[in-house]
Structure formats: structure tokens, C-alpha cells
Design an enzyme around this catalytic site. Structure first.
Site, PDB file in Angstrom:
ATOM      1  N   HIS A  83      46.002  41.630  46.699  1.00 29.69           N
ATOM      2  CA  HIS A  83      46.287  42.579  45.617  1.00 29.69           C
ATOM      3  C   HIS A  83      47.746  42.419  45.251  1.00 29.69           C
ATOM      4  O   HIS A  83      48.590  42.185  46.126  1.00 29.69           O
ATOM      5  CB  HIS A  83      46.057  44.031  46.070  1.00 29.69           C
ATOM      6  N   GLU A  98      53.385  52.033  44.523  1.00 27.96           N
ATOM      7  CA  GLU A  98      52.596  51.443  45.609  1.00 27.96           C
ATOM      8  C   GLU A  98      53.453  51.182  46.841  1.00 27.96           C
ATOM      9  O   GLU A  98      53.022  51.446  47.979  1.00 27.96           O
ATOM     10  CB  GLU A  98      51.930  50.154  45.113  1.00 27.96           C
ATOM     11  N   LYS A 112      44.172  41.359  51.839  1.00 31.69           N
ATOM     12  CA  LYS A 112      42.985  42.190  52.005  1.00 31.69           C
ATOM     13  C   LYS A 112      42.185  41.840  53.273  1.00 31.69           C
ATOM     14  O   LYS A 112      42.451  40.829  53.922  1.00 31.69           O
ATOM     15  CB  LYS A 112      42.111  42.050  50.764  1.00 31.69           C
ATOM     16  N   TYR A 172      43.566  53.539  45.208  1.00 29.78           N
ATOM     17  CA  TYR A 172      42.677  53.099  44.131  1.00 29.78           C
ATOM     18  C   TYR A 172      42.179  54.254  43.263  1.00 29.78           C
ATOM     19  O   TYR A 172      41.173  54.123  42.572  1.00 29.78           O
ATOM     20  CB  TYR A 172      41.493  52.322  44.716  1.00 29.78           C
ATOM     21  N   PHE A 184      32.202  50.943  41.116  1.00 34.05           N
ATOM     22  CA  PHE A 184      32.515  50.152  42.316  1.00 34.05           C
ATOM     23  C   PHE A 184      33.510  50.832  43.250  1.00 34.05           C
ATOM     24  O   PHE A 184      33.866  50.271  44.293  1.00 34.05           O
ATOM     25  CB  PHE A 184      33.049  48.764  41.914  1.00 34.05           C
ATOM     26  N   ASN A 244      38.726  38.920  47.167  1.00 29.41           N
ATOM     27  CA  ASN A 244      39.631  37.998  46.471  1.00 29.41           C
ATOM     28  C   ASN A 244      41.008  37.891  47.130  1.00 29.41           C
ATOM     29  O   ASN A 244      41.986  37.531  46.497  1.00 29.41           O
ATOM     30  CB  ASN A 244      39.726  38.331  44.986  1.00 29.41           C
TER      31      ASN A 244
END
Length: 140
Positions: free
Chosen positions: A117, A128, A11, A51, A59, A114
């Protein structure tokens, strides 16, 4: 032995801090091979599509904004039970709850930043992977 493929994203917090090599080393140390990898600037449309499952969550906008804020590294990983192996090396979403030695325990800044993914199932991994890679880009 079940050889699988899974999908990973390093990320924006990882690319901004120049820790993609350190994260890749942890992935490889977990027995996974990186069979495709590229650094991209995710577009808003790509992030919204990726997403979409979270589109009704409060969020969602913040997540899309974060994922488009800096380059990311998208990857296809291969190995024995790759989905589970990658999820194990990633650690819990909240780095405070992550096991010692996991990517998120070592590198994540917060629940939102974080670092990585990973696909949650073999079926989602296939979806994906197809969003970011054509078949000839995956060269195990």
C-alpha cells in the site's frame, strides 16, 4: 527538489511469503529511504480506521479481514517527491496492468493480494503516518 515523506504497508501476502527484504530493496533502489519501519499485527480496529474511506464498499469486510490475517510491515519513506516515487515503484493496483519492474508486477499475487500500500497524497501520507508512528519513531 521537494523532499517528502510517504507511508507504505507491506501487506500480509508479502510477510507470509517472506519477501519484505526484496520489496524494501526495490523501494530503496527507487531512491527512497526507509526512515521508520516496524512489523505489526494490525488489529481489526486499526484496519477499519485505516480503510474507513472504503467502509461503504462491498469489499470492505474482506479487506479488513485480509489486512488482519497476518503481520504487516508499516513504513515511513522519505525522498524527492516521495508520494509519486513510491506510487511509481508500486505499480498499478492490478498486477496484470503494472509496468515491468514494479513491486506489484514482480511480487503481487492478485488485485487483492497486491503486496504493498502507498499513500495517494502528501496529506493522506501525514494522516496515515500518524496512525502508526509517533514522531520519535521516525529517525531519518
Amino acid at each position: 527538489m521537494t523532499i517528502q515523506r510517504t507511508f507504505s504497508i507491506l501487506k500480509p501476502d508479502a510477510t507470509r511469503r517472506n519477501i519484505t527484504g526484496a520489496v524494501n530493496a526495490m523501494i530503496e533502489a527507487a531512491g527512497l529511504r526507509i526512515v521508520a519501519q516496524k512489523r505489526i499485527q494490525m488489529t481489526q480496529a486499526q484496519a477499519e480506521t485505516f480503510y474507513a474511506v472504503h467502509s461503504e464498499r462491498p469489499f470492505f469486510g474482506e479487506l479488513v479481514e485480509f489486512m488482519t490475517s497476518a503481520p504487516v510491515v508499516v513504513q515511513v519513506l522519505e525522498g524527492e517527491n516521495a508520494v509519486l516515487a513510491h506510487r511509481d515503484v508500486m505499480g498499478a493496483t492490478n498486477p496484470a496492468n503494472a509496468e515491468e519492474g514494479t513491486i506489484r508486477k514482480v511480487h503481487a499475487l492478485s488485485v487483492g493480494e497486491n503486496t504493498v500500500h502507498g499513500s495517494d497524497s502528501e496529506e493522506n501520507a501525514a494522516i496515515e503516518i500518524a496512525q502508526f508512528f509517533s514522531g520519535n519513531e521516525i529517525v531519518g
